[in-house]
Structures are given as C-alpha cells and as structure tokens.
Design a protein around this motif. Structure first.
Motif, PDB file in Angstrom:
ATOM      1  N   ALA A   9       0.704  -1.293  -0.009  1.00 24.76           N
ATOM      2  CA  ALA A   9       0.110  -0.043  -0.044  1.00 24.76           C
ATOM      3  C   ALA A   9       0.808   1.301  -0.016  1.00 24.76           C
ATOM      4  N   GLU A  10       0.428   2.355  -0.769  1.00 23.88           N
ATOM      5  CA  GLU A  10       1.119   3.510  -0.673  1.00 23.88           C
ATOM      6  C   GLU A  10       0.674   4.165   0.664  1.00 23.88           C
ATOM      7  N   SER A  11       1.666   4.739   1.224  1.00 21.69           N
ATOM      8  CA  SER A  11       1.437   5.464   2.487  1.00 21.69           C
ATOM      9  C   SER A  11       1.951   7.036   2.742  1.00 21.69           C
ATOM     10  N   ARG A  12       1.441   7.737   3.123  1.00 22.53           N
ATOM     11  CA  ARG A  12       1.883   9.153   3.341  1.00 22.53           C
ATOM     12  C   ARG A  12       1.393   9.703   4.387  1.00 22.53           C
ATOM     13  N   VAL A  13       2.191  10.667   5.184  1.00 23.92           N
ATOM     14  CA  VAL A  13       1.988  11.054   6.306  1.00 23.92           C
ATOM     15  C   VAL A  13       0.938  12.330   6.014  1.00 23.92           C
ATOM     16  N   LEU A  14      -0.148  12.532   6.546  1.00 24.76           N
ATOM     17  CA  LEU A  14      -1.128  13.574   6.226  1.00 24.76           C
ATOM     18  C   LEU A  14      -0.843  14.770   7.324  1.00 24.76           C
ATOM     19  N   TRP A  15      -0.545  14.432   8.400  1.00 24.04           N
ATOM     20  CA  TRP A  15      -0.347  15.575   9.428  1.00 24.04           C
ATOM     21  C   TRP A  15       0.330  14.955  10.675  1.00 24.04           C
ATOM     22  N   VAL A  16       0.977  15.791  11.273  1.00 22.13           N
ATOM     23  CA  VAL A  16       1.618  15.336  12.540  1.00 22.13           C
ATOM     24  C   VAL A  16       1.216  16.521  13.525  1.00 22.13           C
ATOM     25  N   PHE A  17       0.585  15.955  14.571  1.00 21.84           N
ATOM     26  CA  PHE A  17       0.106  16.864  15.650  1.00 21.84           C
ATOM     27  C   PHE A  17       1.003  16.296  16.730  1.00 21.84           C
ATOM     28  N   LYS A  18       0.753  17.021  18.126  1.00 22.84           N
ATOM     29  CA  LYS A  18       1.287  16.637  19.463  1.00 22.84           C
ATOM     30  C   LYS A  18       0.285  15.919  20.329  1.00 22.84           C
ATOM     31  N   LEU A  19       0.637  15.242  21.208  1.00 21.45           N
ATOM     32  CA  LEU A  19      -0.262  14.668  22.114  1.00 21.45           C
ATOM     33  C   LEU A  19      -0.448  15.833  23.206  1.00 21.45           C
ATOM     34  N   VAL A  20      -1.679  15.364  23.619  1.00 19.83           N
ATOM     35  CA  VAL A  20      -2.194  16.501  24.684  1.00 19.83           C
ATOM     36  C   VAL A  20      -2.409  15.922  25.949  1.00 19.83           C
ATOM     37  N   ALA A  21      -2.250  16.390  27.192  1.00 15.01           N
ATOM     38  CA  ALA A  21      -2.792  16.034  28.397  1.00 15.01           C
ATOM     39  C   ALA A  21      -4.041  16.451  28.560  1.00 15.01           C
ATOM     40  N   ILE A  22      -4.892  15.640  29.221  1.00 13.46           N
ATOM     41  CA  ILE A  22      -6.299  16.081  29.374  1.00 13.46           C
ATOM     42  C   ILE A  22      -6.793  15.969  30.926  1.00 13.46           C
ATOM     43  N   MET A  23      -7.825  16.613  31.381  1.00 14.09           N
ATOM     44  CA  MET A  23      -8.180  16.509  32.699  1.00 14.09           C
ATOM     45  C   MET A  23      -9.349  17.089  32.792  1.00 14.09           C
ATOM     46  N   PRO A  24     -10.234  16.954  33.981  1.00 14.59           N
ATOM     47  CA  PRO A  24     -11.545  17.574  34.247  1.00 14.59           C
ATOM     48  C   PRO A  24     -11.271  18.840  34.747  1.00 14.59           C
ATOM     49  N   SER A  25     -12.120  19.716  34.445  1.00 14.17           N
ATOM     50  CA  SER A  25     -11.781  21.376  34.825  1.00 14.17           C
ATOM     51  C   SER A  25     -11.615  21.695  36.186  1.00 14.17           C
ATOM     52  N   ASP A  26     -12.038  20.693  37.261  1.00 19.50           N
ATOM     53  CA  ASP A  26     -11.840  21.077  38.576  1.00 19.50           C
ATOM     54  C   ASP A  26     -10.434  20.458  39.119  1.00 19.50           C
ATOM     55  N   HIS A  27      -9.721  19.790  38.313  1.00 16.64           N
ATOM     56  CA  HIS A  27      -8.616  19.076  38.716  1.00 16.64           C
ATOM     57  C   HIS A  27      -7.333  19.958  38.870  1.00 16.64           C
ATOM     58  N   PRO A  28      -6.611  19.921  40.000  1.00 13.26           N
ATOM     59  CA  PRO A  28      -5.608  20.884  40.355  1.00 13.26           C
ATOM     60  C   PRO A  28      -4.478  21.237  38.881  1.00 13.26           C
ATOM     61  N   LEU A  29      -4.266  20.143  38.378  1.00  9.27           N
ATOM     62  CA  LEU A  29      -3.358  20.292  37.024  1.00  9.27           C
ATOM     63  C   LEU A  29      -4.115  21.223  36.109  1.00  9.27           C
ATOM     64  N   ALA A  30      -5.266  21.297  35.988  1.00 14.08           N
ATOM     65  CA  ALA A  30      -6.038  22.386  35.105  1.00 14.08           C
ATOM     66  C   ALA A  30      -5.557  23.963  35.065  1.00 14.08           C
ATOM     67  N   GLN A  31      -4.854  24.406  36.370  1.00 12.13           N
ATOM     68  CA  GLN A  31      -4.482  25.504  36.533  1.00 12.13           C
ATOM     69  C   GLN A  31      -3.168  25.965  35.914  1.00 12.13           C
ATOM     70  N   ARG A  32      -2.361  24.657  35.462  1.00 13.58           N
ATOM     71  CA  ARG A  32      -1.019  24.890  34.833  1.00 13.58           C
ATOM     72  C   ARG A  32      -1.063  25.231  33.503  1.00 13.58           C
ATOM     73  N   ASP A  33       0.162  25.967  33.043  1.00 18.43           N
ATOM     74  CA  ASP A  33       0.439  26.470  31.621  1.00 18.43           C
ATOM     75  C   ASP A  33       0.446  25.489  30.867  1.00 18.43           C
ATOM     76  N   HIS A  34       1.338  24.391  31.069  1.00 16.82           N
ATOM     77  CA  HIS A  34       1.657  23.408  30.532  1.00 16.82           C
ATOM     78  C   HIS A  34       2.190  22.265  31.410  1.00 16.82           C
ATOM     79  N   LEU A  35       2.296  21.254  31.071  1.00 17.45           N
ATOM     80  CA  LEU A  35       2.574  19.663  32.266  1.00 17.45           C
ATOM     81  C   LEU A  35       3.661  19.078  31.464  1.00 17.45           C
ATOM     82  N   GLU A  36       4.431  18.536  32.608  1.00 14.36           N
ATOM     83  CA  GLU A  36       5.652  17.839  32.237  1.00 14.36           C
ATOM     84  C   GLU A  36       5.521  16.504  33.128  1.00 14.36           C
TER      85      GLU A  36
END
Length: 308
Positions: free
Chosen positions: A159-186
């Motif tokens: 099969a011919e294969s080609r990359v259509l797009w490369v995104f970045k994984l994201v962290a997810i949480m509920p809005s009331d989680h303490p980590l929701a206040q961070r700008d980014h996560l490590e």
C-alpha cells in the motif's frame, strides 16, 4: 427418494412460498404462475421424500420440517442478499462508490466533516465507511478500501502510505482538577496522580511510557482503555488524567474537558493508506484534500490554544 441434490430454482420457490405465505404471492414475486409454483412444490416434496406443507382449507401450512429447512435456507441466502443489495447500490449510484477504512479516532473526529464537505461538492457520490484498522488487511486477504486512515507510519509495500499531518499529544483532565491551572505539564507534574492509559499495545501509550520512565516519575496507573473516546469519558467522570491525541481531545472540550500542552512534546502521526493494486477512485483525491485542510484548521486551533 432421489439421491440427486435439489436445484437453486426449487430452493427459490420454497423460500418465496415460505416468505410470502401463499402460492399466489410467491408466483408474483418470482414472475411465474400459480399452477407452476404449485406443480414445482409438489415435485420438490417428492424429490426430498417428505412433505413440506399441509393443505388446509385451500391454504398451505408449513410442516415442522419445512420451518427447519427455511431457517437453513434463509441463512444461506444472507450472503446472496448482501451481494444483490450491493449491486443495487452500485447501479443506483450516479457516480462512484468510495470506501474508507478508518480508525475510530478519525472516524469520530475529522472524517465526518471531510465527508460533509465532499458531499456538498459532489452530492451524487456514494460512500462506505468502516471503523476498522486498515493495517489488519493485506494484499493476500484482499483490501476492501480505497482510503485508509491510521495513526503512526506504515511501511509495507502492498500500500502507498503518506503522512497527512503530525500533531502533538495533549494532556487532558476535568476542569476542577489541580493540574487544570497549569500552563503546561511535564512528567513530574503527574507524580502520584491517577492516570488513565490507552491499551497496552497502543503505540502512543508506549511512547508516553518511555517519557515517564526516563523522568522516573511514578503515576497511579488506575485505569486503561483501548479507545481514546472512552478515556475522555473516564476523565470527565473525575477518575484521573491522561495523555491522548488532540483530535479526540478537542471534540470533548465542549463537554468540559481541559487540554494542556505536554512537554517533552510527543508526535501523533496521521497517515493515509492507498492499496497499490486497487483501482483509483477519482473522488479519493478530493476527500484527502478536505482531510488535509481540516487537519490544518485543527492545527491552527491547537496553536491558538497554546497546545502545539
């Protein structure tokens, strides 16, 4: 009793009589006459050596053996009915049939919008979508798709294969989680936090695992699920946090899911497969163009949200 097998015409007559309830209706369905159907049913009974119908008040009542035979006949005709139905769809389609095999992550996010745009431009097009992994098929078993949407990179020659797009994984949480206040996560931000993982064989779970192993961060591996949608639902229930593909995550943002940039950034690759030995459907190029534009729009949204 004859040892010869019954023929397809006899099976069709028996099936039509059982299905429509009367000889008259069966004759009409088969484009035949009532005397012909009656005569053929009598010959069939003599041929197989047992009665299929009892004659009561000028009506045919199926015997117990007829009912059992009908179940078997119906099961045998399912495949033929599917083939005939597909032929009808092919004949009725004003243009062509485009078949897409897609992982659920894309079938539930970018694919519906791409098809809506394609349909607006080509309203006569017929499409078929299957939410299966295109990589589970091969040139040996036979491809049954024109376009396949997968995550990661495919390197087989069939099969011919080609990359259509490369995104970045994201962290997810509920809005009331303490980590929701961070700008980014490590990784260290997840220390002793309930974490919901993707399935054990998922390639992106494995890449995330390596990041946390290198950082020597211990999460509470509370739950796992094969589906990114299921992970989002579990996170919204307050059962933990996760790291998933941004397309599925964005679709849950309206439900209250919070998305955060995760560092070090981990690629999420969307690739397209096109079988080499399958005839090219002209509309497949148009669909890929729509998918590419939608990916660009999603990327822009992620950039604006500081997620890439």
């Amino acid at each position: 009793m004859s040892n010869n097998h019954i023929n397809l015409r006899q099976v069709e007559i028996f099936r039509a009589t059982m299905k429509f309830g009367t000889v008259t209706a069966a004759a009409a369905a088969l484009g035949s006459s009532q005397p012909t159907i009656t005569r053929e049913l009598s010959r069939l009974e003599k041929h197989i050596g047992f009665p299929l119908f009892e004659r009561r008040l000028q009506r045919l009542v199926p015997t117990a053996k007829a009912l059992k035979l009908f179940e078997e006949v119906q099961a045998s005709f399912i495949g033929l009915d599917r083939i005939n139905g597909f032929i009808v769809r092919l004949r009725d389609a004003s243009e062509e049939v485009l078949t897409v095999a897609s992982l659920p992550a894309f079938a539930q996010t970018i694919l519906p919008e791409a098809i809506a745009r394609l349909n607006a431009a080509q309203p006569g097009l017929t499409l078929q979508i299957s939410t299966v992994d295109p990589r589970n098929q091969s040139s040996v078993s036979g491809y049954n798709f024109d376009i396949g949407l997968i995550e990661d990179i495919y390197t087989q020659r069939d099969a011919e294969s080609r990359v259509l797009w490369v995104f970045k994984l994201v962290a997810i949480m509920p809005s009331d989680h303490p980590l929701a206040q961070r700008d980014h996560l490590e990784p260290h931000d997840f220390e002793d936090i309930n974490f919901i993982s993707l399935g054990s064989q998922d390639p992106y779970r494995l890449s995330v695992e390596r990041v946390f192993d290198m950082a020597e961060t211990k999460r509470r591996m509370f739950l796992s699920s094969q589906s990114a949608n299921s992970v989002c639902e579990l996170v919204l229930k307050g059962l933990g946090v996760s790291i998933i593909n941004p397309l599925t995550a964005l679709s849950y943002e309206k439900h209250g899911l919070v998305l955060k940039r995760f560092l070090p950034a981990q690629d999420f690759v969307l690739s397209v497969l096109r079988p080499i030995n399958r005839p090219v459907i002209a509309s497949s190029d148009a669909l890929l163009s729509h998918l590419s534009r939608i990916c660009a729009e999603a990327h822009q949204t992620l950039v604006q949200k500081n997620l890439e």
